[in-house]
Design a protein around this motif. Structure first.
Motif, short mmCIF file in Angstrom:
data_model
loop_
_atom_site.label_atom_id
_atom_site.label_comp_id
_atom_site.label_asym_id
_atom_site.label_seq_id
_atom_site.Cartn_x
_atom_site.Cartn_y
_atom_site.Cartn_z
N ILE A 151 0.83 -1.20 0.00
CA ILE A 151 0.00 0.00 0.00
C ILE A 151 0.87 1.25 0.00
O ILE A 151 0.56 2.23 -0.67
CB ILE A 151 -0.98 -0.03 1.19
CG1 ILE A 151 -1.96 -1.19 1.00
CG2 ILE A 151 -1.71 1.28 1.35
CD1 ILE A 151 -2.87 -1.43 2.16
N PHE A 152 1.99 1.21 0.74
CA PHE A 152 2.92 2.34 0.72
C PHE A 152 3.52 2.53 -0.67
O PHE A 152 3.70 3.65 -1.14
CB PHE A 152 4.04 2.15 1.74
CG PHE A 152 3.56 2.15 3.16
CD1 PHE A 152 2.87 3.22 3.68
CD2 PHE A 152 3.80 1.06 3.98
CE1 PHE A 152 2.42 3.23 4.99
CE2 PHE A 152 3.37 1.05 5.28
CZ PHE A 152 2.67 2.13 5.79
N GLY A 153 3.82 1.43 -1.33
CA GLY A 153 4.35 1.50 -2.69
C GLY A 153 3.34 2.06 -3.67
O GLY A 153 3.67 2.84 -4.55
N LEU A 154 2.08 1.65 -3.53
CA LEU A 154 1.04 2.18 -4.42
C LEU A 154 0.78 3.65 -4.15
O LEU A 154 0.54 4.43 -5.08
CB LEU A 154 -0.25 1.36 -4.25
CG LEU A 154 -0.15 -0.10 -4.71
CD1 LEU A 154 -1.44 -0.85 -4.38
CD2 LEU A 154 0.15 -0.17 -6.19
N ALA A 155 0.85 4.06 -2.88
CA ALA A 155 0.70 5.48 -2.55
C ALA A 155 1.87 6.28 -3.13
O ALA A 155 1.68 7.39 -3.65
CB ALA A 155 0.62 5.66 -1.05
N ALA A 156 3.07 5.71 -3.07
CA ALA A 156 4.23 6.37 -3.66
C ALA A 156 4.09 6.49 -5.17
O ALA A 156 4.49 7.50 -5.76
CB ALA A 156 5.51 5.62 -3.30
#
Length: 116
Positions: free
Chosen positions: A71-76
């Motif tokens: 999820i952090f990667g998708l937000a990034a």
């Protein structure tokens, strides 16, 4: 100064995205397996097959939970897309967002004289 901040934020978002690429791939694979397990569970009428698909679904759900940092990667990725669009917009039309009233007047006057 604004461009420098945007570039630094873009670099940070790219690093976060690259660090979480494995989690994103794992989440995508486990989501696909979970989808097919759900479809198989809904299609079958046999109790044995329902148990099998339920077990497969629970394993895929556990794998999805393990890949939660994705999820952090998708937000990034989302932040990186927004930053690139913002940088392209300022590059294509650098004078569009000035606060100087004289420059705005000059641009509006040029637009008025073009239309005549």
């Amino acid at each position: 100064m604004k461009k420098t901040g945007l570039v630094l934020a873009g670099v940070a978002a790219a690093i976060i995205l690259l660090a979480n690429t494995g989690h994103i791939i794992g989440l995508a694979i486990s989501a696909v397996i979970l989808y097919f397990a759900f479809k198989g569970f809904m299609k079958t009428d046999s109790a044995g097959k329902k148990v099998f698909w339920a077990i497969v679904g629970l394993i895929a759900l556990s794998a999805s939970a393990a890949n939660l940092p994705a999820i952090f990667g998708l937000a990034a990725l989302y932040v990186l897309i927004k930053i690139v669009r913002s940088l392209k917009e300022t590059k294509q039309n650098p004078k569009a967002k000035t606060d100087d009233p004289f420059e705005n007047f000059e641009r509006q006057w040029a637009d008025l004289t073009k239309s005549k």
